[in-house]
Design a protein around this motif. Sequence first.
Motif, mmCIF file in Angstrom:
data_model
loop_
_atom_site.group_PDB
_atom_site.id
_atom_site.type_symbol
_atom_site.label_atom_id
_atom_site.label_comp_id
_atom_site.label_asym_id
_atom_site.label_seq_id
_atom_site.Cartn_x
_atom_site.Cartn_y
_atom_site.Cartn_z
ATOM 1 N N GLY A 63 85.299 -36.632 -7.092
ATOM 2 C CA GLY A 63 84.702 -37.943 -6.863
ATOM 3 C C GLY A 63 83.530 -37.951 -5.909
ATOM 4 N N VAL A 64 83.184 -36.810 -5.295
ATOM 5 C CA VAL A 64 82.060 -36.745 -4.363
ATOM 6 C C VAL A 64 81.165 -35.576 -4.763
ATOM 7 C CG1 VAL A 64 81.335 -36.443 -1.965
ATOM 8 C CG2 VAL A 64 83.425 -37.725 -2.475
ATOM 9 N N ILE A 65 79.906 -35.861 -5.019
ATOM 10 C CA ILE A 65 78.943 -34.832 -5.422
ATOM 11 C C ILE A 65 77.729 -34.914 -4.503
ATOM 12 C CG2 ILE A 65 77.479 -33.956 -7.259
ATOM 13 C CD1 ILE A 65 80.417 -33.644 -7.830
ATOM 14 N N GLY A 66 77.590 -33.950 -3.617
ATOM 15 C CA GLY A 66 76.485 -33.948 -2.660
ATOM 16 C C GLY A 66 76.972 -34.292 -1.264
ATOM 17 N N ALA A 67 76.119 -34.054 -0.275
ATOM 18 C CA ALA A 67 76.510 -34.329 1.111
ATOM 19 C C ALA A 67 75.288 -34.344 2.019
ATOM 20 C CB ALA A 67 77.504 -33.273 1.604
ATOM 21 N N HIS A 68 75.405 -35.107 3.122
ATOM 22 C CA HIS A 68 74.376 -35.103 4.164
ATOM 23 C C HIS A 68 74.570 -33.921 5.112
ATOM 24 C CE1 HIS A 68 74.812 -39.686 3.570
ATOM 25 N NE2 HIS A 68 73.687 -39.329 2.970
ATOM 26 N N THR A 69 75.841 -33.630 5.382
ATOM 27 C CA THR A 69 76.188 -32.706 6.454
ATOM 28 C C THR A 69 76.276 -31.281 5.942
ATOM 29 O OG1 THR A 69 77.503 -34.522 7.366
ATOM 30 C CG2 THR A 69 77.766 -32.386 8.395
ATOM 31 N N VAL A 70 75.830 -30.343 6.770
ATOM 32 C CA VAL A 70 75.890 -28.924 6.449
ATOM 33 C C VAL A 70 76.918 -28.269 7.371
ATOM 34 C CG1 VAL A 70 74.596 -26.762 6.326
ATOM 35 C CG2 VAL A 70 73.472 -28.921 5.755
ATOM 36 N N GLN A 123 67.002 -26.106 11.428
ATOM 37 C CA GLN A 123 68.180 -26.319 12.267
ATOM 38 C C GLN A 123 69.329 -26.909 11.450
ATOM 39 O OE1 GLN A 123 67.581 -29.165 15.417
ATOM 40 N NE2 GLN A 123 69.334 -28.450 16.610
ATOM 41 N N ALA A 124 69.026 -27.902 10.614
ATOM 42 C CA ALA A 124 70.067 -28.525 9.797
ATOM 43 C C ALA A 124 70.646 -27.536 8.788
ATOM 44 C CB ALA A 124 69.492 -29.745 9.075
ATOM 45 N N GLU A 125 69.781 -26.761 8.156
ATOM 46 C CA GLU A 125 70.248 -25.799 7.147
ATOM 47 C C GLU A 125 71.125 -24.715 7.766
ATOM 48 O OE1 GLU A 125 70.287 -26.015 4.110
ATOM 49 O OE2 GLU A 125 68.436 -26.662 3.188
ATOM 50 N N ARG A 126 70.973 -24.486 9.064
ATOM 51 C CA ARG A 126 71.820 -23.508 9.759
ATOM 52 C C ARG A 126 73.137 -24.132 10.223
ATOM 53 N NH1 ARG A 126 68.284 -22.577 14.320
ATOM 54 N NH2 ARG A 126 69.852 -21.150 15.158
ATOM 55 N N GLY A 127 73.371 -25.398 9.866
ATOM 56 C CA GLY A 127 74.617 -26.056 10.238
ATOM 57 C C GLY A 127 74.691 -26.435 11.697
ATOM 58 N N GLN A 128 73.532 -26.694 12.308
ATOM 59 C CA GLN A 128 73.487 -26.962 13.747
ATOM 60 C C GLN A 128 73.107 -28.412 14.004
ATOM 61 O OE1 GLN A 128 70.315 -25.535 16.945
ATOM 62 N NE2 GLN A 128 71.553 -23.844 16.200
ATOM 63 N N SER A 129 73.852 -29.072 14.872
ATOM 64 C CA SER A 129 73.580 -30.463 15.196
ATOM 65 C C SER A 129 72.247 -30.592 15.938
ATOM 66 C CB SER A 129 74.699 -31.029 16.074
ATOM 67 O OG SER A 129 74.345 -32.299 16.590
ATOM 68 N N LEU A 130 71.574 -31.717 15.692
ATOM 69 C CA LEU A 130 70.298 -31.977 16.356
ATOM 70 C C LEU A 130 70.439 -31.963 17.866
ATOM 71 C CD1 LEU A 130 67.284 -32.966 16.143
ATOM 72 C CD2 LEU A 130 68.215 -35.287 16.254
ATOM 73 N N ILE A 131 71.551 -32.478 18.393
ATOM 74 C CA ILE A 131 71.702 -32.628 19.848
ATOM 75 C C ILE A 131 72.372 -31.422 20.507
ATOM 76 C CG2 ILE A 131 71.746 -35.134 19.686
ATOM 77 C CD1 ILE A 131 74.776 -34.994 20.074
ATOM 78 N N HIS A 132 72.652 -30.380 19.704
ATOM 79 C CA HIS A 132 73.250 -29.176 20.276
ATOM 80 C C HIS A 132 72.487 -27.938 19.801
ATOM 81 C CE1 HIS A 132 76.540 -31.374 22.043
ATOM 82 N NE2 HIS A 132 76.906 -31.865 20.876
ATOM 83 N N PRO A 133 71.210 -27.834 20.191
ATOM 84 C CA PRO A 133 70.415 -26.681 19.742
ATOM 85 C C PRO A 133 70.846 -25.398 20.447
ATOM 86 C CG PRO A 133 69.174 -27.978 21.326
ATOM 87 C CD PRO A 133 70.441 -28.746 21.053
ATOM 88 N N ASP A 134 70.727 -24.287 19.731
ATOM 89 C CA ASP A 134 71.028 -23.004 20.361
ATOM 90 C C ASP A 134 69.748 -22.412 20.953
ATOM 91 O OD1 ASP A 134 69.570 -22.109 18.202
ATOM 92 O OD2 ASP A 134 71.247 -21.107 17.198
ATOM 93 N N GLY A 135 69.865 -21.208 21.504
ATOM 94 C CA GLY A 135 68.715 -20.583 22.155
ATOM 95 C C GLY A 135 67.561 -20.342 21.204
ATOM 96 N N LEU A 136 67.859 -19.980 19.961
ATOM 97 C CA LEU A 136 66.802 -19.709 18.990
ATOM 98 C C LEU A 136 66.020 -20.983 18.666
ATOM 99 C CD1 LEU A 136 65.723 -17.331 17.364
ATOM 100 C CD2 LEU A 136 67.298 -17.948 15.513
#
Length: 320
Positions: free
Chosen positions: A175-182, A261-274
């Motif tokens: 029943g669900v096809i697609g998503a915003h979140t990675v 950043q999004a494609e790497r599954g990382q939240s906007l407000i929690h960036p890593d060192g890279l």
Amino acid sequence: MLRWHRPLMVSTGLMSVLAVVTAVALVLDDRTLDGLSVWAKPLKFAVSLAIYSFTWAWLLSLQRRERRWGRRAGTVLAVAGVAEVALITFQAARGHRSHFNATTPLDGILFGVMGMMIIGLMVANIVAAVAVLLDRQADGPSTWAVRLGLAISTLGLASGGLMLGPQPGQSVDGGVIGAHTVAAPDGGPGLPLLGWSTVAGDLRVPHFVGMHALQLLPLLPLVLAALSSRFPVLAPERVRQGLTVTAGLVYAGVFGLVLWQAERGQSLIHPDGLTLAAAGVLVLLAIAGVVVSTRARAPRQVPMTTPVPTPTPAAAEAAR
């Protein structure tokens, strides 16, 4: 005299009214969906489309040579945008998801119609962008702002396609096809009102950042021109053009960064060192661009002097 695009102005008015109505509904209706008010999504889309429609109406009004196919593309933009937001609002009133929803036959049909509206919007956006780009704007800074804004906004609109299609673990039967979140299910912890995930990547971030380049970048030359009377360094057009191009390129870099950043599954407000390192590079490039641009003043004019004639030997002898 500006000739405003009527369908786009109607779209602007309708979405402005809808934004007020959904804002009131958000306060009065306590129903939620995926952790947010059912009216949060139509409110966001109404505000976004109102700004988007007004910007396109303004851009098309600037054309020195009117192109019918460009204005028709503007009409498609207005109709497709209003139709999509109307369906989103209808689903919100029902308390159902509007996107990625195939739970019932009606939900699946409505999402399919929205998909067609999105495709029409993307094609019309490209056609209208070509119509506007064929005209040079009033000056160099405005021309570059419109060019870069259109290019980035088209990429931002296209990035919405990354949310479509079955994600890992999904099927039509679910029943669900697609998503915003990675890297996490939709509906988890998110930012207030926006709903952007705070624990994983979210493709709505680059979609939003990219699309609104069309509104933000064309404002910059207007601001710089207004400030030029107070700050003489901004008076030369070539300085303002350099700053505009710098802003456009840095904005494109920000769009690419939040998409990565999004494609790497990382939240906007929690960036890593890279991610922070990449952001630092963008800041350095912005500073370098500002320095180079503010030094690109008009060449200094060498004052013309009347050459002193060299006396002939006979004249020199007579002067003695």
